[in-house]
Design an enzyme around this catalytic site. Structure first.
Site, PDB file in Angstrom:
ATOM      1  N   ASN A  32      29.072  39.566 -16.313  1.00  0.00           N
ATOM      2  CA  ASN A  32      28.063  39.016 -17.236  1.00  0.00           C
ATOM      3  C   ASN A  32      26.708  38.863 -16.557  1.00  0.00           C
ATOM      4  OD1 ASN A  32      28.383  36.777 -15.636  1.00  0.00           O
ATOM      5  ND2 ASN A  32      29.112  35.403 -17.257  1.00  0.00           N
ATOM      6  N   SER A 124      41.352  31.337  -2.741  1.00  0.00           N
ATOM      7  CA  SER A 124      40.536  30.888  -1.605  1.00  0.00           C
ATOM      8  C   SER A 124      41.378  30.055  -0.654  1.00  0.00           C
ATOM      9  CB  SER A 124      39.399  30.028  -2.150  1.00  0.00           C
ATOM     10  OG  SER A 124      38.793  29.312  -1.118  1.00  0.00           O
ATOM     11  N   TYR A 148      35.679  23.295  -8.108  1.00  0.00           N
ATOM     12  CA  TYR A 148      35.783  24.732  -7.819  1.00  0.00           C
ATOM     13  C   TYR A 148      37.151  25.029  -7.180  1.00  0.00           C
ATOM     14  CZ  TYR A 148      35.579  28.988  -5.066  1.00  0.00           C
ATOM     15  OH  TYR A 148      35.908  30.184  -4.500  1.00  0.00           O
ATOM     16  N   LYS A 152      40.840  27.228  -8.446  1.00  0.00           N
ATOM     17  CA  LYS A 152      41.611  28.259  -7.734  1.00  0.00           C
ATOM     18  C   LYS A 152      43.090  27.867  -7.688  1.00  0.00           C
ATOM     19  CE  LYS A 152      38.225  31.001  -7.016  1.00  0.00           C
ATOM     20  NZ  LYS A 152      38.126  32.192  -7.836  1.00  0.00           N
TER      21      LYS A 152
HETATM   22  P1  NAD Z   1      29.727  36.446  -6.751  1.00  0.00           P
HETATM   23  O1  NAD Z   1      29.111  35.321  -7.493  1.00  0.00           O
HETATM   24  O2  NAD Z   1      28.850  37.329  -5.946  1.00  0.00           O
HETATM   25  O3  NAD Z   1      30.579  37.361  -7.754  1.00  0.00           O
HETATM   26  C1  NAD Z   1      31.192  36.863  -8.918  1.00  0.00           C
HETATM   27  C2  NAD Z   1      30.692  37.701 -10.086  1.00  0.00           C
HETATM   28  O4  NAD Z   1      31.324  37.259 -11.282  1.00  0.00           O
HETATM   29  C3  NAD Z   1      29.181  37.573 -10.298  1.00  0.00           C
HETATM   30  O5  NAD Z   1      28.605  38.861 -10.272  1.00  0.00           O
HETATM   31  C4  NAD Z   1      29.047  36.927 -11.672  1.00  0.00           C
HETATM   32  O6  NAD Z   1      27.914  37.412 -12.374  1.00  0.00           O
HETATM   33  C5  NAD Z   1      30.360  37.283 -12.334  1.00  0.00           C
HETATM   34  N1  NAD Z   1      30.864  36.348 -13.354  1.00  0.00           N
HETATM   35  C6  NAD Z   1      31.015  35.005 -13.259  1.00  0.00           C
HETATM   36  N2  NAD Z   1      31.565  34.515 -14.378  1.00  0.00           N
HETATM   37  C7  NAD Z   1      31.777  35.588 -15.209  1.00  0.00           C
HETATM   38  C8  NAD Z   1      32.318  35.721 -16.511  1.00  0.00           C
HETATM   39  N3  NAD Z   1      32.759  34.676 -17.213  1.00  0.00           N
HETATM   40  N4  NAD Z   1      32.377  36.971 -17.047  1.00  0.00           N
HETATM   41  C9  NAD Z   1      31.938  38.047 -16.360  1.00  0.00           C
HETATM   42  N5  NAD Z   1      31.412  37.965 -15.127  1.00  0.00           N
HETATM   43  C10 NAD Z   1      31.333  36.751 -14.564  1.00  0.00           C
HETATM   44  O7  NAD Z   1      30.881  35.812  -5.834  1.00  0.00           O
HETATM   45  P2  NAD Z   1      31.791  36.484  -4.719  1.00  0.00           P
HETATM   46  O8  NAD Z   1      31.463  35.827  -3.422  1.00  0.00           O
HETATM   47  O9  NAD Z   1      31.758  37.959  -4.852  1.00  0.00           O
HETATM   48  O10 NAD Z   1      33.201  35.926  -5.170  1.00  0.00           O
HETATM   49  C11 NAD Z   1      34.111  36.687  -5.969  1.00  0.00           C
HETATM   50  C12 NAD Z   1      35.340  35.836  -6.240  1.00  0.00           C
HETATM   51  O11 NAD Z   1      35.914  35.446  -4.976  1.00  0.00           O
HETATM   52  C13 NAD Z   1      35.044  34.532  -6.982  1.00  0.00           C
HETATM   53  O12 NAD Z   1      36.109  34.296  -7.878  1.00  0.00           O
HETATM   54  C14 NAD Z   1      35.037  33.511  -5.883  1.00  0.00           C
HETATM   55  O13 NAD Z   1      35.384  32.227  -6.350  1.00  0.00           O
HETATM   56  C15 NAD Z   1      36.097  34.051  -4.928  1.00  0.00           C
HETATM   57  N6  NAD Z   1      35.939  33.581  -3.533  1.00  0.00           N
HETATM   58  C16 NAD Z   1      34.745  33.757  -2.899  1.00  0.00           C
HETATM   59  C17 NAD Z   1      34.600  33.272  -1.599  1.00  0.00           C
HETATM   60  C18 NAD Z   1      33.293  33.427  -0.871  1.00  0.00           C
HETATM   61  O14 NAD Z   1      33.091  32.729   0.124  1.00  0.00           O
HETATM   62  N7  NAD Z   1      32.392  34.308  -1.284  1.00  0.00           N
HETATM   63  C19 NAD Z   1      35.671  32.619  -0.943  1.00  0.00           C
HETATM   64  C20 NAD Z   1      36.873  32.484  -1.628  1.00  0.00           C
HETATM   65  C21 NAD Z   1      37.000  32.973  -2.939  1.00  0.00           C
HETATM   66  N1  UFG Z   2      27.628  24.889   8.365  1.00  0.00           N
HETATM   67  C1  UFG Z   2      26.591  24.340   9.106  1.00  0.00           C
HETATM   68  N2  UFG Z   2      25.317  24.471   8.622  1.00  0.00           N
HETATM   69  C2  UFG Z   2      25.036  25.102   7.454  1.00  0.00           C
HETATM   70  C3  UFG Z   2      26.105  25.667   6.711  1.00  0.00           C
HETATM   71  C4  UFG Z   2      27.397  25.525   7.191  1.00  0.00           C
HETATM   72  O1  UFG Z   2      26.801  23.753  10.161  1.00  0.00           O
HETATM   73  O2  UFG Z   2      23.867  25.169   7.064  1.00  0.00           O
HETATM   74  C5  UFG Z   2      29.005  24.796   8.902  1.00  0.00           C
HETATM   75  C6  UFG Z   2      29.962  24.030   7.994  1.00  0.00           C
HETATM   76  O3  UFG Z   2      29.920  22.644   8.275  1.00  0.00           O
HETATM   77  C7  UFG Z   2      31.300  24.699   8.346  1.00  0.00           C
HETATM   78  C8  UFG Z   2      30.913  26.147   8.665  1.00  0.00           C
HETATM   79  O4  UFG Z   2      29.514  26.101   8.975  1.00  0.00           O
HETATM   80  O5  UFG Z   2      31.823  24.126   9.518  1.00  0.00           O
HETATM   81  C9  UFG Z   2      31.135  27.107   7.497  1.00  0.00           C
HETATM   82  O6  UFG Z   2      30.508  26.594   6.334  1.00  0.00           O
HETATM   83  P1  UFG Z   2      30.287  27.484   5.017  1.00  0.00           P
HETATM   84  O7  UFG Z   2      29.533  26.640   4.036  1.00  0.00           O
HETATM   85  O8  UFG Z   2      29.717  28.797   5.373  1.00  0.00           O
HETATM   86  O9  UFG Z   2      31.772  27.752   4.495  1.00  0.00           O
HETATM   87  P2  UFG Z   2      32.954  26.746   4.105  1.00  0.00           P
HETATM   88  O10 UFG Z   2      34.087  27.022   5.029  1.00  0.00           O
HETATM   89  O11 UFG Z   2      32.485  25.354   3.991  1.00  0.00           O
HETATM   90  O12 UFG Z   2      33.297  27.212   2.622  1.00  0.00           O
HETATM   91  C10 UFG Z   2      33.604  28.573   2.308  1.00  0.00           C
HETATM   92  C11 UFG Z   2      33.187  28.866   0.859  1.00  0.00           C
HETATM   93  C12 UFG Z   2      34.063  28.088  -0.101  1.00  0.00           C
HETATM   94  C13 UFG Z   2      35.516  28.394   0.197  1.00  0.00           C
HETATM   95  C14 UFG Z   2      35.824  28.057   1.643  1.00  0.00           C
HETATM   96  C15 UFG Z   2      37.278  28.318   1.988  1.00  0.00           C
HETATM   97  O13 UFG Z   2      31.821  28.512   0.653  1.00  0.00           O
HETATM   98  O14 UFG Z   2      33.783  28.511  -1.413  1.00  0.00           O
HETATM   99  O15 UFG Z   2      34.961  28.819   2.490  1.00  0.00           O
HETATM  100  O16 UFG Z   2      37.531  29.521   2.506  1.00  0.00           O
HETATM  101  F1  UFG Z   2      36.285  27.637  -0.611  1.00  0.00           F
END
Ligand code: NAD
Ligand code: UFG
Length: 339
Positions: A32, A124, A148, A152
């Protein structure tokens, strides 16, 4: 296979589309565009040299999803679409529960109705909560600290119940650790909108001079140097993990950690970034960030054993590719993903 990739224009989805196309699959991308730019579709096509079918649509809309499944032969779904900002989920829980849960249910329903037997879900490591590291797939899940994370954990339970009632359905629950880096072309990557929440994009923006100093959240954790330890995984390795999960998917529920199995502290990551890119990253130590845990890293052996997949790219490559993407993006002022 003909693979429906929801959220395929986003950060992990776009890299996974490239990996699927390179492995010989076809993709239908739906998104979207709430957190990405349309251009990422062209970039996927450009990298893989294949045309990509794209629909701008919301996967919480059951009627539109039904039309999509009726009009396309789909062999498998990889469901990335979701909202992912932890802080925003605390402020707007309903937005997160509706978007992340309804999308999963609508897609699962369509799969059952149209006989699609493979469903790969983006979970996640957050579902482990503050368990003892390394996290293993068999561990009891602990409550997460935000809506969030709960979406999951709930999605995992919903999909597991669906498989219990439909034993021929195959679901792969992929628990990602900390995805970083970008495609080596520098064409796709993650470009957070505003000030980044996550460590790697913050470090890259400090290096670029867009932000003054990195704030390290706490140096009194029980870790190697007191700073938080995470399992950073290159997004291209993560993308390849999805291809392996899809290719090997059989009936039932299969859970895999997608991580490297290596923990890296914040200070270690800063040092690796400085050395890999020959650039300074000024930092200061500040208070802990609420909700953070000390250590989070995977036991990644199950994915290796059952899928034949392991992460290949090291922390230096992750730092180099993140920096290359940051530089390229800043220079062109074009981003493929806006968070
Ligand atoms: P992202 O935001 O770059 O990608 C998600 C995409 O989904 C976006 O392009 C957004 O426009 C689209 N979207 C959201 N809601 C929608 C809907 N209702 N219909 C259609 N499209 C929709 O995020 P990402 O980092 O690529 O993450 C992808 C997936 O992996 C997510 O489900 C996220 O929760 C999960 N995840 C991400 C991380 C991370 O650190 N990036 C860690 C663990 C899990
Ligand atoms: N950190 C800093 N300074 C910053 C940002 C992060 O010191 O400006 C530290 C955090 O305290 C942590 C580490 O860097 O110790 C990683 O932090 P991130 O925010 O990059 O990632 P998190 O592990 O907190 O969270 C990520 C995703 C979540 C996911 C989680 C579990 O953002 O969505 O990993 O895999 F749920």
């Amino acid at each position: 296979m003909n693979v429906l990739v929801t959220g395929g224009a986003g950060y992990i989805g776009s890299h996974t589309c490239v990996a699927l196309l390179e492995a010989g699959h076809s993709v239908i991308v739906v998104d979207n565009l709430s957190n990405c730019k349309r251009e990422s579709i062209e970039k996927i096509s450009q990298i893989a040299d294949v045309k990509v079918t794209f629909y701008e649509m919301d996967v919480t809309d059951a009627q539109t999803v039904d039309v999509l499944f009726r009009n396309h032969h789909i062999d498998g779904v990889i469901h990335f679409a979701g909202l992912k900002a932890v802080g925003e989920s605390v402020e707007k829980p309903l937005l997160y529960y509706v978007n992340n849960l309804v999308s999963t249910m609508v897609l699962a329903e369509a799969c059952l109705q149209y006989g699609v037997k493979r469903f790969v879900f983006s979970s996640s490591a957050t579902v482990y909560g503050d368990n003892k590291v390394p996290f293993e797939e068999t561990m009891n899940l602990l409550p997460t600290t935000n809506p969030y994370g709960e979406t999951k954990a709930m999605s995992e339970r919903i999909l597991t119940d669906i498989v219990k009632a439909n034993p021929k359905f195959g679901v792969s629950l992929l628990r990602y650790f900390n995805p970083v880096g970008a495609h080596e072309s520098g064409l796709i990557g993650e470009a957070p909108n505003g000030i980044p929440n996550n460590l790697m994009p913050y470090v890259a923006q400090v290096a670029k001079g867009k932000l003054k100093k990195l704030k390290i959240f706490g140096n009194d954790y029980p870790t190697v140097d007191g700073t938080g330890v995470r399992d950073y995984i290159h997004v291209v390795d993560l993308a390849e993990g999805h291809v392996a999960a899809l290719d090997n998917l059989t009936a039932g529920v299969h859970i895999y950690n997608l991580g490297t199995g290596q923990g890296t502290s914040v200070l270690e990551l800063v040092k690796a970034f400085e050395e890999a890119n020959d650039i300074k990253v000024p930092y200061e130590i500040v208070d802990r960030r609420p909700g953070d845990i000390a250590s989070c890293y995977a036991d990644a052996s199950k994915a290796e054993r059952e899928l034949g997949w392991t992460a290949k790219r090291d922390i230096v490559t992750m730092c180099r590719d993140s920096w290359w993407f940051e530089k390229k993006m800043s220079d062109q002022s074009v981003s493929s993903t806006v968070v």
